[in-house]
Design a protein around this motif. Structure first.
Motif, PDB file in Angstrom:
ATOM      1  N   UNK A  30      49.759  52.449  26.043  1.00  0.00           N
ATOM      2  CA  UNK A  30      50.110  51.110  26.524  1.00  0.00           C
ATOM      3  C   UNK A  30      51.422  50.628  25.915  1.00  0.00           C
ATOM      4  N   UNK A  31      51.591  50.857  24.610  1.00  0.00           N
ATOM      5  CA  UNK A  31      52.835  50.462  23.954  1.00  0.00           C
ATOM      6  C   UNK A  31      54.026  51.190  24.572  1.00  0.00           C
ATOM      7  N   UNK A  32      53.860  52.464  24.877  1.00  0.00           N
ATOM      8  CA  UNK A  32      54.950  53.235  25.485  1.00  0.00           C
ATOM      9  C   UNK A  32      55.282  52.695  26.876  1.00  0.00           C
ATOM     10  N   UNK A  33      54.254  52.376  27.670  1.00  0.00           N
ATOM     11  CA  UNK A  33      54.504  51.806  29.002  1.00  0.00           C
ATOM     12  C   UNK A  33      55.211  50.468  28.902  1.00  0.00           C
ATOM     13  N   UNK A  34      54.817  49.647  27.940  1.00  0.00           N
ATOM     14  CA  UNK A  34      55.474  48.353  27.732  1.00  0.00           C
ATOM     15  C   UNK A  34      56.928  48.562  27.347  1.00  0.00           C
ATOM     16  N   UNK A  35      57.193  49.510  26.473  1.00  0.00           N
ATOM     17  CA  UNK A  35      58.567  49.817  26.058  1.00  0.00           C
ATOM     18  C   UNK A  35      59.425  50.223  27.262  1.00  0.00           C
ATOM     19  N   UNK A  39      62.549  48.116  28.866  1.00  0.00           N
ATOM     20  CA  UNK A  39      63.864  48.746  29.002  1.00  0.00           C
ATOM     21  C   UNK A  39      64.371  48.596  30.434  1.00  0.00           C
ATOM     22  N   UNK A  40      63.499  48.783  31.417  1.00  0.00           N
ATOM     23  CA  UNK A  40      63.889  48.602  32.817  1.00  0.00           C
ATOM     24  C   UNK A  40      64.273  47.156  33.088  1.00  0.00           C
ATOM     25  N   UNK A  41      63.533  46.230  32.542  1.00  0.00           N
ATOM     26  CA  UNK A  41      63.812  44.813  32.743  1.00  0.00           C
ATOM     27  C   UNK A  41      65.157  44.446  32.129  1.00  0.00           C
ATOM     28  N   UNK A  42      65.452  44.972  30.958  1.00  0.00           N
ATOM     29  CA  UNK A  42      66.720  44.681  30.296  1.00  0.00           C
ATOM     30  C   UNK A  42      67.907  45.224  31.080  1.00  0.00           C
ATOM     31  N   UNK A  43      67.768  46.387  31.694  1.00  0.00           N
ATOM     32  CA  UNK A  43      68.888  46.979  32.420  1.00  0.00           C
ATOM     33  C   UNK A  43      69.059  46.378  33.800  1.00  0.00           C
ATOM     34  N   UNK A  44      67.994  45.885  34.416  1.00  0.00           N
ATOM     35  CA  UNK A  44      68.072  45.359  35.777  1.00  0.00           C
ATOM     36  C   UNK A  44      68.458  43.895  35.839  1.00  0.00           C
TER      37      UNK A  44
END
Length: 95
Positions: A30-35, A39-44
């Motif tokens: 779960x932590x990996x999926x959140x990470x 990361x996708x949210x920060x780049x988009x």
């Protein structure tokens, strides 16, 4: 204690250890999926603050009709917009 009771306790401990191990693996996943999602949210998502002031363009200005812009400019230059109407009463206050 009887052997039967010890075996029951050992089985309960083994089951609890298995549950803890499964929950730990699930937490790590779960932590990996959140990470990854963060990361996708920060780049988009673009930032709200433009990098330079000169680069910022108002979306309304690009879509405005030239006649509407001219009319609004004339209204502001005439001073007819935003001024309160005169109520006819004097603003002198006597104390």
């Amino acid at each position: 204690m009887s052997k039967n009771r010890v075996e029951e306790l050992e089985a309960a401990v083994a089951e609890l250890q298995s549950t803890v191990q499964g929950l730990t693996e699930e937490l790590v996943e779960s932590k990996e999926r959140i990470r990854v999602l963060e990361a996708e949210l920060d780049t988009e998502s673009p930032t709200r603050v433009p990098e330079r002031r000169g680069e910022e363009t108002a979306p309304e200005a690009a879509d405005a009709d030239p006649d509407e812009v001219e009319e609004a400019t004339a209204t502001v230059e005439d001073g007819t917009e935003g001024e309160p109407e005169d109520s006819g009463a004097d603003d002198i206050i006597v104390a």
